[in-house]
Design an enzyme around this catalytic site. Structure first.
Site, PDB file in Angstrom:
ATOM      1  CB  CYS A   1       1.491  -3.803   5.153  1.00 38.76           C
ATOM      2  SG  CYS A   1      -0.326  -4.597   5.749  1.00 38.76           S
TER       3      CYS A   1
ATOM      4  CG  HIS B   1      -0.327   0.072   2.559  1.00 40.72           C
ATOM      5  ND1 HIS B   1       0.297   0.966   3.146  1.00 40.72           N
ATOM      6  CD2 HIS B   1       0.021  -1.035   3.601  1.00 40.72           C
ATOM      7  CE1 HIS B   1       0.831   1.030   4.445  1.00 40.72           C
ATOM      8  NE2 HIS B   1       0.460  -0.621   4.649  1.00 40.72           N
TER       9      HIS B   1
END
Length: 343
Positions: free
Chosen positions: A319, A303
């Protein structure tokens, strides 16, 4: 966290994700040297290995911050356009630029990781366009909406996560830090439409279809490969933390969400941000930035970020965090089923 996912079936999937921005620091001036477009176009980088600045001892004055090198600005712009991303353009020596240079050199038959005149020469051979350009501020740039600097999740949910200023919006559009943007335009009031400013001549070159991704947790990087196993992009990345490490082994891409919402649900997430479920609306300063690439393990993804200057320099909640522009470029080239291997 729930996201609007764009999948082959156009169905919607609810997922959880990670990421939280640290409190925004004030923009510091860097105008102790004069930077001009002309100087940058003529410059070659000073070949100095990046070294951490030691903390001052008690009673000792702090070391002045490093000043941007015009040659490094030029190299970073050309690397950015080559899809071997240095992250944010700041004109400063660092691991992100060095590793992008090493990846570019390897892909072009060169050895080593030096950010030097030979690298610049090769970059210029493959891209002869000017490194700098001009841009005129428009009424749309000034129109907003703007939000306060991101605080905790509850305040983000209340106040939104749009850009905090025109300067931040323009800096992100041209992949540059706010201090360097201001240093290039020392007398500019970014609240006035019609003003011409000097900016990096970046581009949003599309990648060929990406069929394989390798996330290097030690190097803190992401590499994208096409069907012929050719390296087509290199990005610096923030990848997990000691407390919440990134996955190991091989996952796959599930889908892509553009302009995702971010939902913290204490019943689904293992890290503690409070007892209540909170949904932060979409926006560039959303905890996961402007783009979410969902992976086949729940709550994990690739992301964007609200703070591009900290990519590969801080930790995440497991992440893989890229700059917003790098995440957008990668997201446009992947489809569900793309292999993501963690090494």
């Amino acid at each position: 966290m729930s996201f609007r996912l764009i999948l082959a079936s156009t169905s919607l999937i609810a997922l959880a994700a990670c990421g939280e921005r640290e409190p925004a620091a004030p923009v510091e001036a860097t105008q102790t040297i004069t930077l001009t477009a002309e100087a940058i176009e003529r410059a070659t980088p000073v070949a100095v290995a990046p070294t951490p600045t030691p903390a001052p001892t008690e009673g000792e004055a702090a070391t002045p911050p490093a000043q941007p090198d015009p040659g490094l600005i030029r190299v970073q712009i050309l690397l950015d356009r080559s899809t071997f991303s240095p992250g944010v353009i700041d004109g400063l020596a660092g691991d992100n630029t060095r590793q992008a240079a090493a990846a570019f050199r390897s892909a072009n038959g060169m050895t080593g990781d030096a950010v030097d005149a030979d690298l610049l020469r090769k970059l210029a051979e493959t891209d002869r366009s000017a490194a700098m350009t001009e841009y005129t501020l428009t009424e749309a740039d000034l129109a907003g909406p703007f939000s306060p600097p991101p605080g905790d999740l509850a305040s983000q949910a209340r106040n939104g996560v749009n850009y905090t200023s025109v300067r931040e919006r323009i800096a992100e559009r041209f992949h540059i830090t706010e201090p360097l943007l201001q240093a290039l335009n020392p007398d500019v009031d970014f609240r006035r439409a019609g003003v011409r400013i000097v900016v990096p001549a970046v581009s949003d070159n599309a990648l060929p279809e990406v069929t394989r991704i390798v996330v290097d947790k030690t190097e803190r990087s992401l590499r994208a490969f096409d069907a012929s196993n050719r390296l087509v992009a290199f990005y610096p990345a923030t990848i997990g933390s000691t407390e919440r490490p990134a996955p190991s082994g091989t996952l796959t891409v599930v889908g892509v969400a553009k302009e995702p919402d971010y939902t913290y649900d204490p019943d689904k997430l293992s890290y503690d941000r409070g007892p209540n479920k909170i949904t932060v609306p979409a926006g560039p300063n959303n905890p996961v930035g402007s783009t979410w690439i969902a992976l086949s393990r729940q709550s994990y993804g690739i992301h964007g970020t609200p703070d591009p200057s900290k990519v590969a320099k801080t930790a995440s909640n497991g992440c893989i965090r890229l700059t917003n522009w790098d995440a957008q470029q990668l997201a446009a080239a992947v489809k569900p089923g793309v292999e993501v291997r963690f090494v």
